[in-house]
Design a protein around this motif. Structure first.
Motif, PDB file in Angstrom:
ATOM      1  N   GLY A 131       0.688  -1.309  -0.003  1.00 25.06           N
ATOM      2  CA  GLY A 131      -0.161  -0.248  -0.062  1.00 25.06           C
ATOM      3  C   GLY A 131       0.758   1.200   0.007  1.00 25.06           C
ATOM      4  N   LEU A 132       0.021   2.272  -0.617  1.00 26.68           N
ATOM      5  CA  LEU A 132       0.752   3.669  -0.470  1.00 26.68           C
ATOM      6  C   LEU A 132      -0.295   4.807   0.040  1.00 26.68           C
ATOM      7  CD1 LEU A 132       1.989   3.778  -4.265  1.00 26.68           C
ATOM      8  CD2 LEU A 132       3.542   3.665  -2.066  1.00 26.68           C
ATOM      9  N   ALA A 133      -0.044   5.293   1.082  1.00 29.13           N
ATOM     10  CA  ALA A 133      -0.922   6.266   1.662  1.00 29.13           C
ATOM     11  C   ALA A 133      -0.476   7.564   1.572  1.00 29.13           C
ATOM     12  CB  ALA A 133      -1.110   5.653   3.182  1.00 29.13           C
ATOM     13  N   SER A 134      -1.326   8.720   1.813  1.00 31.85           N
ATOM     14  CA  SER A 134      -1.275  10.096   1.773  1.00 31.85           C
ATOM     15  C   SER A 134      -1.330  10.712   3.298  1.00 31.85           C
ATOM     16  CB  SER A 134      -1.598  11.083   0.626  1.00 31.85           C
ATOM     17  OG  SER A 134      -3.220  10.790   0.979  1.00 31.85           O
ATOM     18  N   THR A 135      -1.940  10.054   4.237  1.00 26.56           N
ATOM     19  CA  THR A 135      -2.241  10.555   5.346  1.00 26.56           C
ATOM     20  C   THR A 135      -1.909   9.462   6.451  1.00 26.56           C
ATOM     21  OG1 THR A 135      -4.376   9.630   5.460  1.00 26.56           O
ATOM     22  CG2 THR A 135      -4.157  11.908   4.661  1.00 26.56           C
ATOM     23  N   GLY A 136      -1.898   9.632   7.867  1.00 24.56           N
ATOM     24  CA  GLY A 136      -1.443   8.746   8.697  1.00 24.56           C
ATOM     25  C   GLY A 136      -3.045   7.832   9.043  1.00 24.56           C
ATOM     26  N   GLN A 137      -4.060   8.527   9.091  1.00 17.65           N
ATOM     27  CA  GLN A 137      -5.148   7.824   9.094  1.00 17.65           C
ATOM     28  C   GLN A 137      -5.238   6.620   7.999  1.00 17.65           C
ATOM     29  OE1 GLN A 137      -4.922  11.046   8.989  1.00 17.65           O
ATOM     30  NE2 GLN A 137      -5.995  11.885  10.987  1.00 17.65           N
ATOM     31  N   GLU A 138      -5.279   7.124   6.730  1.00 19.18           N
ATOM     32  CA  GLU A 138      -4.953   5.934   5.694  1.00 19.18           C
ATOM     33  C   GLU A 138      -4.283   5.219   6.017  1.00 19.18           C
ATOM     34  OE1 GLU A 138      -4.543   6.071   0.910  1.00 19.18           O
ATOM     35  OE2 GLU A 138      -4.530   8.046   1.692  1.00 19.18           O
ATOM     36  N   GLY A 139      -2.940   5.319   6.145  1.00 17.71           N
ATOM     37  CA  GLY A 139      -1.750   4.360   6.523  1.00 17.71           C
ATOM     38  C   GLY A 139      -2.306   3.481   7.496  1.00 17.71           C
ATOM     39  N   LEU A 140      -2.759   3.784   8.823  1.00 13.56           N
ATOM     40  CA  LEU A 140      -3.144   3.026   9.758  1.00 13.56           C
ATOM     41  C   LEU A 140      -4.320   2.009   9.167  1.00 13.56           C
ATOM     42  CD1 LEU A 140      -2.791   2.223  12.477  1.00 13.56           C
ATOM     43  CD2 LEU A 140      -4.667   3.882  13.401  1.00 13.56           C
ATOM     44  N   ALA A 141      -5.117   2.372   8.519  1.00 15.55           N
ATOM     45  CA  ALA A 141      -6.208   1.620   7.698  1.00 15.55           C
ATOM     46  C   ALA A 141      -5.740   0.324   7.055  1.00 15.55           C
ATOM     47  CB  ALA A 141      -7.431   2.343   7.083  1.00 15.55           C
ATOM     48  N   LEU A 142      -4.814   0.945   6.249  1.00 16.06           N
ATOM     49  CA  LEU A 142      -4.140   0.016   5.245  1.00 16.06           C
ATOM     50  C   LEU A 142      -3.065  -0.873   6.021  1.00 16.06           C
ATOM     51  CD1 LEU A 142      -2.645   1.964   2.148  1.00 16.06           C
ATOM     52  CD2 LEU A 142      -4.488   0.119   2.136  1.00 16.06           C
ATOM     53  N   PHE A 143      -2.611  -0.442   7.330  1.00 13.77           N
ATOM     54  CA  PHE A 143      -1.580  -1.457   8.126  1.00 13.77           C
ATOM     55  C   PHE A 143      -2.629  -2.525   8.685  1.00 13.77           C
ATOM     56  CE2 PHE A 143      -0.161  -2.749  12.069  1.00 13.77           C
ATOM     57  CZ  PHE A 143       1.417  -3.233  11.493  1.00 13.77           C
ATOM     58  N   GLU A 144      -3.914  -2.026   9.160  1.00 15.17           N
ATOM     59  CA  GLU A 144      -4.784  -3.110   9.739  1.00 15.17           C
ATOM     60  C   GLU A 144      -5.312  -4.184   8.838  1.00 15.17           C
ATOM     61  OE1 GLU A 144      -7.389  -0.387  11.308  1.00 15.17           O
ATOM     62  OE2 GLU A 144      -6.299  -0.364  13.316  1.00 15.17           O
ATOM     63  N   GLN A 145      -5.159  -3.703   7.336  1.00 14.17           N
ATOM     64  CA  GLN A 145      -5.740  -4.579   6.584  1.00 14.17           C
ATOM     65  C   GLN A 145      -4.684  -5.568   6.002  1.00 14.17           C
ATOM     66  OE1 GLN A 145      -7.308  -2.498   3.036  1.00 14.17           O
ATOM     67  NE2 GLN A 145      -7.506  -4.247   1.913  1.00 14.17           N
ATOM     68  N   HIS A 146      -3.599  -4.942   5.795  1.00 15.36           N
ATOM     69  CA  HIS A 146      -2.420  -5.949   5.176  1.00 15.36           C
ATOM     70  C   HIS A 146      -1.297  -6.219   6.243  1.00 15.36           C
ATOM     71  CE1 HIS A 146      -3.783  -4.979   1.144  1.00 15.36           C
ATOM     72  NE2 HIS A 146      -3.747  -3.675   1.476  1.00 15.36           N
ATOM     73  N   LEU A 147      -1.315  -5.838   7.510  1.00 15.82           N
ATOM     74  CA  LEU A 147      -0.266  -6.314   8.535  1.00 15.82           C
ATOM     75  C   LEU A 147       1.041  -6.141   7.857  1.00 15.82           C
ATOM     76  CD1 LEU A 147      -2.312  -8.650  10.772  1.00 15.82           C
ATOM     77  CD2 LEU A 147      -1.829  -6.290  11.011  1.00 15.82           C
ATOM     78  N   PRO A 148       1.654  -5.280   7.355  1.00 17.14           N
ATOM     79  CA  PRO A 148       3.111  -5.418   6.651  1.00 17.14           C
ATOM     80  C   PRO A 148       4.280  -5.616   7.448  1.00 17.14           C
ATOM     81  CG  PRO A 148       2.345  -3.093   6.883  1.00 17.14           C
ATOM     82  CD  PRO A 148       1.092  -3.984   7.320  1.00 17.14           C
ATOM     83  N   ASP A 149       5.263  -6.035   7.210  1.00 15.55           N
ATOM     84  CA  ASP A 149       6.424  -6.327   7.961  1.00 15.55           C
ATOM     85  C   ASP A 149       7.459  -5.036   8.068  1.00 15.55           C
ATOM     86  OD1 ASP A 149       5.952  -9.166   7.924  1.00 15.55           O
ATOM     87  OD2 ASP A 149       6.378  -8.836   5.738  1.00 15.55           O
ATOM     88  N   LEU A 150       7.234  -4.107   7.273  1.00 11.49           N
ATOM     89  CA  LEU A 150       8.011  -2.986   7.340  1.00 11.49           C
ATOM     90  C   LEU A 150       7.156  -1.922   6.711  1.00 11.49           C
ATOM     91  CD1 LEU A 150      10.811  -1.609   7.428  1.00 11.49           C
ATOM     92  CD2 LEU A 150      11.154  -2.317   4.857  1.00 11.49           C
ATOM     93  N   VAL A 151       7.321  -0.766   7.510  1.00 17.15           N
ATOM     94  CA  VAL A 151       6.884   0.602   7.189  1.00 17.15           C
ATOM     95  C   VAL A 151       7.675   1.504   7.051  1.00 17.15           C
ATOM     96  CG1 VAL A 151       4.898   2.152   8.157  1.00 17.15           C
ATOM     97  CG2 VAL A 151       4.565  -0.126   8.468  1.00 17.15           C
ATOM     98  N   PHE A 152       7.489   2.406   6.031  1.00 16.12           N
ATOM     99  CA  PHE A 152       8.177   3.712   5.778  1.00 16.12           C
ATOM    100  C   PHE A 152       7.151   4.641   6.023  1.00 16.12           C
ATOM    101  CE2 PHE A 152      10.893   0.812   3.225  1.00 16.12           C
ATOM    102  CZ  PHE A 152      12.018   1.363   3.431  1.00 16.12           C
TER     103      PHE A 152
END
Length: 79
Positions: A32-53
């Motif tokens: 995922g690519l996100a432009s806000t913290g809120q969008e990023g958190l939603a993508l994080f919860e959906q995909h549970l990535p190993d690494l976050v930039f």
């Protein structure tokens, strides 16, 4: 395969990080690519990535608040 999430409010920065990762030949998937913290958190919860930039200075939820929430959800995630 490592899953990666990129969060930054500036499109050129997101695109540059994505370009560098794809060109690295490291076996990974950008989930995922996100432009806000809120969008990023939603993508994080959906995909549970190993690494976050993530960017630190973003409107709304900044990167520090985002990382605190990520670490509460999945402490082993690399940020």
């Amino acid at each position: 395969m490592m899953k990666i999430l990129i969060i930054d409010d500036e499109a050129p920065t997101r695109e540059w990080i994505e370009f560098c990762i794809k060109g690295s030949q490291v076996p990974c998937a950008i989930v995922g690519l996100a432009s806000t913290g809120q969008e990023g958190l939603a993508l994080f919860e959906q995909h549970l990535p190993d690494l976050v930039f993530t960017d630190i200075e973003m409107p709304g939820m900044n990167g520090i608040a985002l990382l605190q929430q990520i670490k509460e959800l999945a402490p082993k995630t690399h940020v």
